[in-house]
Design a protein around this motif. Structure first.
Motif, mmCIF file in Angstrom:
data_model
loop_
_atom_site.group_PDB
_atom_site.id
_atom_site.type_symbol
_atom_site.label_atom_id
_atom_site.label_comp_id
_atom_site.label_asym_id
_atom_site.label_seq_id
_atom_site.Cartn_x
_atom_site.Cartn_y
_atom_site.Cartn_z
ATOM 1 N N ARG A 258 -35.839 -2.686 46.330
ATOM 2 C CA ARG A 258 -37.199 -2.368 45.909
ATOM 3 C C ARG A 258 -37.768 -3.499 45.049
ATOM 4 N N CYS A 259 -36.923 -4.076 44.204
ATOM 5 C CA CYS A 259 -37.367 -5.179 43.346
ATOM 6 C C CYS A 259 -37.710 -6.422 44.177
ATOM 7 N N MET A 260 -36.936 -6.667 45.232
ATOM 8 C CA MET A 260 -37.240 -7.798 46.108
ATOM 9 C C MET A 260 -38.539 -7.548 46.851
ATOM 10 N N ASN A 261 -38.799 -6.289 47.228
ATOM 11 C CA ASN A 261 -40.066 -5.965 47.877
ATOM 12 C C ASN A 261 -41.241 -6.176 46.927
ATOM 13 N N LEU A 262 -41.054 -5.794 45.659
ATOM 14 C CA LEU A 262 -42.095 -6.032 44.662
ATOM 15 C C LEU A 262 -42.372 -7.524 44.535
ATOM 16 N N THR A 263 -41.319 -8.315 44.512
ATOM 17 C CA THR A 263 -41.478 -9.771 44.449
ATOM 18 C C THR A 263 -42.229 -10.290 45.667
ATOM 19 N N LEU A 264 -41.863 -9.776 46.835
ATOM 20 C CA LEU A 264 -42.507 -10.189 48.082
ATOM 21 C C LEU A 264 -44.006 -9.927 48.057
ATOM 22 N N TYR A 265 -44.371 -8.696 47.740
ATOM 23 C CA TYR A 265 -45.777 -8.322 47.828
ATOM 24 C C TYR A 265 -46.623 -8.970 46.745
ATOM 25 N N THR A 266 -46.071 -9.129 45.530
ATOM 26 C CA THR A 266 -46.861 -9.745 44.463
ATOM 27 C C THR A 266 -46.981 -11.255 44.657
ATOM 28 N N ALA A 267 -45.992 -11.864 45.304
ATOM 29 C CA ALA A 267 -46.037 -13.312 45.518
ATOM 30 C C ALA A 267 -46.868 -13.710 46.734
ATOM 31 N N THR A 268 -47.170 -12.744 47.596
ATOM 32 C CA THR A 268 -47.878 -13.065 48.841
ATOM 33 C C THR A 268 -49.196 -13.824 48.643
ATOM 34 N N PRO A 269 -50.106 -13.383 47.751
ATOM 35 C CA PRO A 269 -51.355 -14.136 47.583
ATOM 36 C C PRO A 269 -51.128 -15.583 47.129
ATOM 37 N N LEU A 270 -50.147 -15.772 46.240
ATOM 38 C CA LEU A 270 -49.863 -17.117 45.745
ATOM 39 C C LEU A 270 -49.310 -18.007 46.854
ATOM 40 N N LEU A 271 -48.449 -17.442 47.700
ATOM 41 C CA LEU A 271 -47.888 -18.215 48.810
ATOM 42 C C LEU A 271 -48.945 -18.509 49.868
ATOM 43 N N VAL A 272 -49.801 -17.527 50.150
ATOM 44 C CA VAL A 272 -50.877 -17.733 51.135
ATOM 45 C C VAL A 272 -51.853 -18.792 50.635
ATOM 46 N N ALA A 273 -52.050 -18.858 49.308
ATOM 47 C CA ALA A 273 -52.924 -19.884 48.732
ATOM 48 C C ALA A 273 -52.402 -21.285 49.011
ATOM 49 N N GLY A 274 -51.121 -21.371 49.384
ATOM 50 C CA GLY A 274 -50.542 -22.666 49.737
ATOM 51 C C GLY A 274 -51.178 -23.303 50.959
ATOM 52 N N LEU A 275 -51.963 -22.528 51.715
ATOM 53 C CA LEU A 275 -52.701 -23.098 52.855
ATOM 54 C C LEU A 275 -53.662 -24.185 52.406
ATOM 55 N N ALA A 276 -53.997 -24.173 51.115
ATOM 56 C CA ALA A 276 -54.883 -25.214 50.584
ATOM 57 C C ALA A 276 -54.271 -26.605 50.751
#
Length: 201
Positions: A108-126
């Protein structure tokens, strides 16, 4: 973990967090694989942007391109460091949760990390357009939304009161900040020693 839940974090995060809390998990492999795939976005984007478009400090400045071999080595090192950083944050959340009365599993903690980090990782498209101001703005937007998701998700997923959730989030942010600073320092060290950047004329 579904694509629907992944998309919900952008338009209805409170419902998404409840889905994350209530979904049945067998192990953390799925979250780890998804994190590993999402972590490819920033390094691959920078690999393409720095070799095809070029790095620029301003809109009017001349873009400087990296050699492909140099950019590939840097992107690979960045990817490995990014995966380790995300894993460290996920394990730290699981390690600290009992202090704040949480009762979530490592999965569950890894899932929390996954979902909260998603916007920051997607911002890497910059990184596809590696102009300094554009990358900084995109990174800040991703970081702000990831922080918002963290404060939204921790009380729900960990099943703890909002007051404790706030303190827990501050602890997680501290771990994330230390990890980020360490990552930046390691990157500078690698660029200056083991993986020097090679620019094209």
């Amino acid at each position: 973990m579904t694509i629907k839940t992944m998309s919900e974090i952008f338009y209805h995060p409170s419902i998404a967090m409840k889905h994350i809390r209530d979904e049945k998990l067998k192990d953390s492999n799925e979250a780890l694989i998804t994190l590993a795939l999402l972590a490819l976005i920033p390094p691959v984007s920078l690999l393409i942007g720095t070799t095809q478009i070029g790095w620029s400090l301003s809109l009017s400045g001349d873009a400087v391109r990296l050699s492909f071999a140099s950019a590939l080595l840097s992107a690979t090192a960045f990817y490995i460091a990014l995966c380790i950083s995300l894993l460290v944050v996920g394990v730290a959340i699981h390690w600290m949760e009992h202090t704040y009365g949480g009762e979530a599993s490592l999965e569950r903690c890894m899932n929390l990390t996954l979902y909260t980090a998603t916007p920051l990782l997607v911002a890497g498209l910059a990184g596809l357009y590696p102009t300094l101001w554009f990358c900084v703005v995109a990174g800040m937007v991703g970081l702000i939304y990831s922080t918002y998701l963290l404060f939204t998700g921790v009380p729900v997923i960990m099943r703890i009161p909002e007051e404790r959730g706030f303190l827990f989030c501050m602890s997680i942010l501290t771990v994330g900040l230390v990890t980020l600073v360490t990552l930046r320092a390691l990157t500078v060290f690698l660029w200056n020693s083991l993986i020097p950047l090679i620019y094209l004329g």
